[in-house]
Design a protein around this motif. Structure first.
Motif, short mmCIF file in Angstrom:
data_model
loop_
_atom_site.label_atom_id
_atom_site.label_comp_id
_atom_site.label_asym_id
_atom_site.label_seq_id
_atom_site.Cartn_x
_atom_site.Cartn_y
_atom_site.Cartn_z
N ILE B 51 1.02 -1.26 0.01
CA ILE B 51 0.14 0.35 0.19
C ILE B 51 1.10 1.04 -0.37
CG2 ILE B 51 -1.96 1.22 1.11
CD1 ILE B 51 -3.08 -0.74 2.31
N GLU B 52 1.03 2.30 -0.86
CA GLU B 52 1.56 3.83 -1.08
C GLU B 52 1.52 4.04 0.34
OE1 GLU B 52 -0.27 6.73 -1.58
OE2 GLU B 52 -2.12 6.24 -2.11
N ARG B 57 -4.37 5.00 -0.05
CA ARG B 57 -5.02 5.14 -1.35
C ARG B 57 -5.72 3.59 -1.67
NH1 ARG B 57 -8.25 9.23 -4.42
NH2 ARG B 57 -9.89 7.60 -5.94
N TYR B 58 -3.84 3.17 -2.29
CA TYR B 58 -3.31 2.37 -4.23
C TYR B 58 -2.71 1.06 -3.75
CZ TYR B 58 -5.38 6.12 -6.61
OH TYR B 58 -6.34 7.32 -7.19
N MET B 59 -3.29 0.24 -4.30
CA MET B 59 -2.49 -0.84 -3.38
C MET B 59 -2.09 -1.69 -5.31
SD MET B 59 -3.92 -3.88 -0.78
CE MET B 59 -5.43 -4.74 -1.82
N LEU B 60 -0.66 -2.02 -4.76
CA LEU B 60 -0.24 -3.06 -5.07
C LEU B 60 -0.54 -4.24 -5.42
CD1 LEU B 60 2.67 -1.14 -6.93
CD2 LEU B 60 0.85 -2.09 -8.18
N LEU B 73 -8.65 1.83 -2.89
CA LEU B 73 -9.34 1.28 -1.64
C LEU B 73 -10.08 1.93 -1.19
CD1 LEU B 73 -6.07 -0.08 0.02
CD2 LEU B 73 -7.79 -1.24 -1.64
N GLU B 74 -9.82 3.27 -2.00
CA GLU B 74 -10.31 4.56 -1.13
C GLU B 74 -12.22 4.41 -1.38
OE1 GLU B 74 -9.82 8.11 -0.50
OE2 GLU B 74 -11.40 9.10 -1.51
N ASN B 75 -13.67 4.28 -0.88
CA ASN B 75 -14.46 3.91 -0.61
C ASN B 75 -15.14 5.32 -0.70
OD1 ASN B 75 -16.99 3.58 -1.18
ND2 ASN B 75 -17.26 2.40 1.52
N SER B 76 -14.83 5.64 -2.16
CA SER B 76 -16.30 7.24 -2.96
C SER B 76 -17.33 7.27 -2.98
CB SER B 76 -15.57 7.31 -4.17
OG SER B 76 -14.78 6.75 -4.59
N SER B 77 -17.80 5.72 -2.79
CA SER B 77 -19.17 5.52 -3.43
C SER B 77 -20.01 6.04 -1.86
CB SER B 77 -19.85 4.34 -3.74
OG SER B 77 -19.88 3.47 -3.04
N ARG B 78 -21.37 6.68 -1.22
CA ARG B 78 -21.36 6.64 -0.77
C ARG B 78 -22.88 5.14 0.65
NH1 ARG B 78 -23.19 11.49 0.42
NH2 ARG B 78 -21.98 12.95 -1.10
N GLN B 79 -22.44 4.46 -0.34
CA GLN B 79 -22.37 2.73 0.07
C GLN B 79 -22.18 2.91 1.42
OE1 GLN B 79 -25.88 2.03 -1.18
NE2 GLN B 79 -25.80 3.67 -2.62
#
Lengths: 375, 394
Positions: B51-52, B57-60, B73-79
């Motif tokens: 993970i950076e 936020r980003y994972m390789l 990895l970030e949850n940008s949806s409201r669900q």
């Protein structure tokens, strides 16, 4: 009134833990019905009345009045007939009861509400895991539990070592070997391994015990009282050509250096041993070769002990392996007749197996169960 | 928790204490969550995750099929229900893809513009993230088991590479060639790790049971060879010191760099004081380790008592670092787990295993309420619900 009477039997002894609700999730009145599985009819009814949101969200106040009438409708539909189990009449009565008792009930909600039947023990375990402040609440580890046949010892490593020395069969070796306990056996008696290691290290530094590398497994360390070691070694080398070197070793090196192993430089420079004397020591069995220029401390005559130990360990493990489902109750294992190969005693080997984690120790209602690990 | 908040508010307690207590509480509540999963892209087992460090936020991920995938990895949806999608990947059709299994991937420590990957095809590739092209390739004579770039260093851009040969190679990204060789091990190097505290301190673990600490500026060999028995320290003794009684598979510094954890195929994990190489004798019990290659494990950071997450067969064992107590075993994978990483901002754990899945372990502090069919509807107070309808009857 009947309402309050119905309340009392539902005040369960020992309130279930408060379940904080995810805020924003308003309850619908149908929730309680679903959750009421198995609850008593009266209790279920009371639970339904109360609703499921804690008073802190404040939603309940809005919900109560407008929806209480709609609930009658749901009951009419016969929401979950099996669950209600013949109490719709009472439930309806609760709905039509005046507002006051409902509000009073709400304060008792944590005690009345039977809770969702879903992995209650997991939640209890989790609440136990949550630390109060920065101290962690420890979960009960599935380690060796206080089972009667094995565990009398709590706490100190020294007491554990003394107790284990009692188990050692001196007569088997005609008293030529000092009583040896194993480090893994100490782990089975002292619950916290790190603490056991530290205490053993302290004892080693004080010079009370010596730790010796037993050849068959790099991890298996034998623990011997220094006094016993000294007397036995002197007795063993009595009258032999290497007696002088051995006595010099016991007098100068043993008290000075508490390590398991000795190096070339150490022996020649610090303690002034010549190569021939080192050869004498190896012949006497006091040193075993580890690498070019380094030696392990050893017990003379320990070969027989190691042979019996390895065979006995395999035999006891075999007893567990052959059992149905590869598991045995500890009491049953100790009650069985030891096979002839086991010369050192069943208890001795069982301590070692538990401490070395070669078997998993599971506490059951019938005592401790020893099970072979799957891997 | 409320006590902590009010103490922080009145100034009775350090704000850091609240943060630590909350992080610890969350880590203790790690479990599989049905609301979160990671998109399954790999066709083979997953060997490595990273993970950076900039945003978390980003994972390789690198797999044994040679494919490298980048996840958001970030949850940008409201669900609450969210799948971590793959943003892009270096798949089998990419011209520069690794020929064999990718063993280690690592983000460039200072930004996400670049990452490095090393593989069994004897190469270390440096990739540009935006164009997904290789910026540079380092070739070696032997298969590469592990590589690591220093997370704190600003003075050098050396990548330490551990290969099947006994020499540790340091490749310089600025000049594009191998600048240093560290000699001292006798068999293959299974894990390398730079210290997160000092720019020039490197730890290497090898199949010859030895772990060596190096200062790469020093010409004459390693600083310390770790000795599990804490015997006498003298120059000639070095050759006999072993850190484990089997191959040493994995290395991890604690987040402050003061301690070093090592795991070996003798099923033990050891904690060392990284400044003097002393074995702290913390006993974690049996930590099953059958891996023939490196084992990538990780340590939490930001908690009041740090935790180490070690792949243990097909589960992940969680221990407290300084006391050796086993907290829990996280069960969820079907086959053996190969790697795990900890996201310290949100206290989440991601683990990759041979069953081609990456699982996300998310702290669950509240009991999940059973799914309500009318969740979406009941969000709104009925008084505010829109009663307007476009039909003529309305």
């Amino acid at each position: 009134m009947s309402f309050s009477q119905e309340v009392d039997p539902n005040v369960a002894p020992g309130a279930p833990p408060h379940r904080p609700r995810v805020p924003g999730r308003a309850c619908s009145w149908r929730d309680p019905i679903r959750c009421r599985r198995g609850a008593r009819p009266g209790g279920g009814g009371a639970g339904i009345c109360v609703g499921t949101t804690p008073s802190s969200t404040g939603l309940r106040d809005d919900k109560l009045t407008p929806l209480s009438s709609s609930r009658l409708g749901t009951y009419g539909e016969g929401g979950s007939p099996g669950l209600l189990g013949g109490t719709p009449g009472e439930a309806v009565r609760h709905c039509s009861a005046p507002e006051d008792p409902i509000f009073r009930l709400s304060s008792l909600y944590p005690y009345l509400f039977p809770g969702i039947i879903k992995s209650r023990d997991m939640s209890r375990k989790r609440h136990r895991l949550v630390p109060e402040t920065t101290g962690l609440k420890r979960r009960r580890k599935e380690g060796p539990v206080e089972s009667d046949p094995l565990r009398g010892e709590l706490g100190s490593a020294r007491a554990a070592v003394s107790e284990l020395m009692q188990l050692f069969p001196r007569g088997l070796f005609e008293d030529a070997l000092p009583p040896i306990a194993l480090r893994s056996q100490v782990y089975s008696l002292v619950p916290d391994r790190t603490v056991a290691d530290r205490q053993l290290k302290e004892l080693q530094e004080q010079g009370e015990i010596r730790i010796v590398q037993l050849g068959f497994d790099l991890d298996a360390h034998g623990i011997i009282f220094t006094e016993d070691y000294r007397t036995r070694v002197l007795k063993a080398c009595d009258g032999r050509p290497y007696a002088g070197a051995v006595q010099k070793f016991l007098a100068s090196v043993l008290p000075a250096c508490g390590d398991l192993s000795f190096q070339q430089e150490q022996m020649t420079q610090t303690f002034g041993f010549r190569d021939s004397e080192i050869t004498h020591l190896v012949n006497a069995g006091v040193l075993t070769v580890r690498d070019a220029g380094s030696w392990w401390l050893a017990v003379p005559g320990a070969g027989r002990f190691i042979k019996y130990f390895v065979k006995g360990r395999q035999a006891v493990l075999g007893m567990v392996r052959k059992a149905k489902y590869r598991e045995l109750l500890l009491s049953e294992l100790l009650g069985r007749r030891a096979p002839a190969v086991v010369r050192l005693g069943l208890t001795y080997h069982v301590h070692d197996l538990i401490g070395a984690q070669l078997v998993d120790c599971i506490s059951t209602t019938s005592g401790t169960l020893l099970r072979l690990p799957e891997t | 928790m409320l006590g902590f908040l009010s103490a922080r508010q009145t100034g009775l307690e350090d704000p850091l204490r609240l943060r630590r207590a909350a992080s610890t509480r969350r880590v203790l509540g790690l479990e599989l969550n049905k609301d979160r999963d990671v998109e399954r892209v790999h066709g083979g087992g997953i060997n490595t995750l990273d993970i950076e460090p900039v945003e978390g936020r980003y994972m390789l991920s690198g797999g044994s099929d040679g494919v490298i995938v980048l996840y958001d990895l970030e949850n940008s949806s409201r669900q609450p229900y969210y799948t971590c999608k793959a943003v892009c990947s270096v798949d089998r059709y990419h011209p520069d893809v690794h020929k064999y299994s990718v063993e280690t991937v690592q983000w460039y420590p200072h930004d996400t513009g670049m990452f490095t990957s090393s593989s069994f095809d004897k190469t270390l590739k440096v990739w540009d993230t935006n164009t997904l092209q290789t910026a540079d390739v380092f070739n070696f004579e032997e298969t590469v088991y592990s590589h690591h770039m220093s997370p704190v260093s600003t003075k050098h851009c050396l990548v330490a590479v551990g290969t099947r040969g006994p020499k540790v190679q340091l490749c310089d990204l600025k000049s594009g060639s191998c600048s240093h060789i560290l000699q001292g091990h006798r068999q293959e190097i299974l894990a390398v790790s730079w210290s997160p505290r000092y720019d020039y301190i490197l730890a290497t673990a090898s199949a010859d049971s030895r772990v060596k600490l190096w200062d790469v500026r020093r010409a004459s060999g390693c600083l310390i060879t770790l000795d599990q028995h804490n015997g006498e320290k003298s120059q000639a003794v070095e050759s006999a010191n072993t850190a484990h009684n089997g191959k040493v598979n994995g290395l991890c510094f604690t987040s402050d760099g003061l301690h070093l954890l090592t795991v070996g195929t003798d099923n033990r994990m050891r904690l060392w004081n990284s400044s003097n190489g002393e074995n702290t004798l913390v006993n974690y019990g049996k930590v099953c380790n059958n891996s023939k290659k490196g084992l990538k494990f990780t340590v939490s950071s930001g908690c009041s008592s740090e935790f180490v997450f070690v792949p243990y067969g097909s589960t992940i064992a969680v221990y407290t670092v300084y006391s050796g107590e086993q907290i829990t075993m996280l069960k969820g994978h079907y086959k053996s787990v190969d790697c795990c990483v900890f996201q310290s901002n949100l206290q989440e754990l991601y683990s990759g295993s041979r069953d081609c899945n990456i699982l996300a372990w998310v702290p669950s502090l509240y009991e999940p309420v059973p799914d309500d069919d009318e969740t979406t509807k009941s969000q709104l107070n009925p008084a505010f619900e829109d009663a307007w309808s476009s039909s003529d009857e309305g």
